[in-house]
Design a protein around this motif. Structure first.
Motif: not given
Length: 323
Positions: A13-17, A93-94, A116-117
């Motif tokens: 959730l946090a990584l994708i914003a 997250f790449v 994040q592409p």
């Protein structure tokens, strides 16, 4: 269930914003600024400040954020193993680099950098990301930073991340005092736990751990985000109620919007079944709307205790003052 399965939704959730709501308050220790109730503080970039939307910091002009997730100290070892390039890629997250470092004196940490592409076919650029996994002996921290191109430099973000300081755990009273609202009338309820700096779990009775809803519970949470338009509020409130994954078989008894003391409110009273215990319960959800956010209260009580408790829920909710 393994720990990584418990924390993966939070991390994703946090990584994708999808960042959680939070309160704004300042506490200083050395040069660090701590979000309310957080164990982790940072020296922010000059144009970044504590967020009103989540536990962390954001650039005043937009384009850069740093968010904080706290977990038990035992989580670090399992997370360090599970944070593979492949697993993080599935969460958007790449990873470009990973580095074992020391922070806050001699605390083990791992710093990941990458991006994040942009979605395929989108005209938007990739988002630069950093993830700092901190393994203190008393707490684990997952710190996620991100920036759009030209908002902040990589050096600025790295310096902010590695400036992390860790303070002792706050007492429950200190955490309650840092909430973005005050509870003027407890009606016999007492706080048990503060979550994310913006919400509090309360109960009546001697137990802090409640199995099979032995005691009524009341959760108050302040959200700083654009509230729905008046014509959308009933649907919004029902969706919020049904999103509770520990209850099932909802049957709404009453759903109404009203105005009280110059403020718009929405209230739902519903019957449901507590999933883990299969116990019939009554749920009371009240949402108080403001121009820049809303306060949500969710009370749950066993069905055979409803008559004495619904009025107590309202007594607490009506006494709440937003700071």
């Amino acid at each position: 269930m393994r720990l990584r399965n418990l924390v993966r939704p939070v991390v994703a959730l946090a990584l994708i914003a999808g960042l959680s709501s939070g309160a704004i308050s300042v506490a200083w220790a050395a040069d660090a600024i701590f979000p309310p109730s957080s164990r982790f503080g940072f020296t922010p970039a000059s144009d970044m400040a504590l967020s009103k939307r989540f536990s962390g910091f954001e650039r005043l002009e937009g384009g850069a954020t740093l968010s904080i997730v706290e977990l038990p100290s035992t989580a670090f070892v399992d997370l360090e193993k599970s944070f593979t390039d492949e697993n993080l890629r599935t969460q958007g997250f790449v990873v470009a680099t990973r580095e074992a470092i020391k922070v806050a004196g001699d605390v083990d940490a791992v710093l990941f950098t990458g991006e994040q592409p942009a979605p395929e076919g989108a005209a938007t650029p990739a988002i630069k990301k950093w993830l700092l996994l901190v393994g203190d002996t008393t707490v684990t921290g997952i710190i996620i930073a991100q920036t759009v191109p030209d908002a902040e430099t990589p050096e600025t973000m790295r310096n902010m991340l590695t400036s992390v300081k860790i303070r002792p755990e706050l007492t429950l009273d200190e955490q309650v005092a840092a909430l973005p609202f005050r509870i003027r009338e407890s009606a016999g309820f007492r706080p048990v736990r503060v979550l994310a700096g913006n919400s509090v779990l309360m109960t009546q009775g001697p137990k802090d751990q409640m199995l099979n809803l032995e005691q009524p519970i009341l959760v108050l949470a302040q959200a700083v985000q654009q509230p729905p338009q008046p014509e959308q509020r009933d649907a919004f409130a029902r969706a919020a109620l049904y999103s509770n994954q520990t209850m099932k078989d909802f049957a709404v008894e009453r759903s109404q919007t009203y105005r009280q003391n110059g403020v718009d409110w929405h209230e739902i009273v519903a019957r449901a079944v507590d999933g883990p215990s299969n116990t019939p319960v009554v749920v009371s959800q009240t949402i108080r709307f403001a121009p820049d956010g809303y306060l949500r209260a969710l009370g749950v009580v066993r069905a055979d205790q409803r008559s004495a408790m619904l009025s107590k829920f309202r007594e607490v909710i009506d006494s709440v003052e937003v700071k």
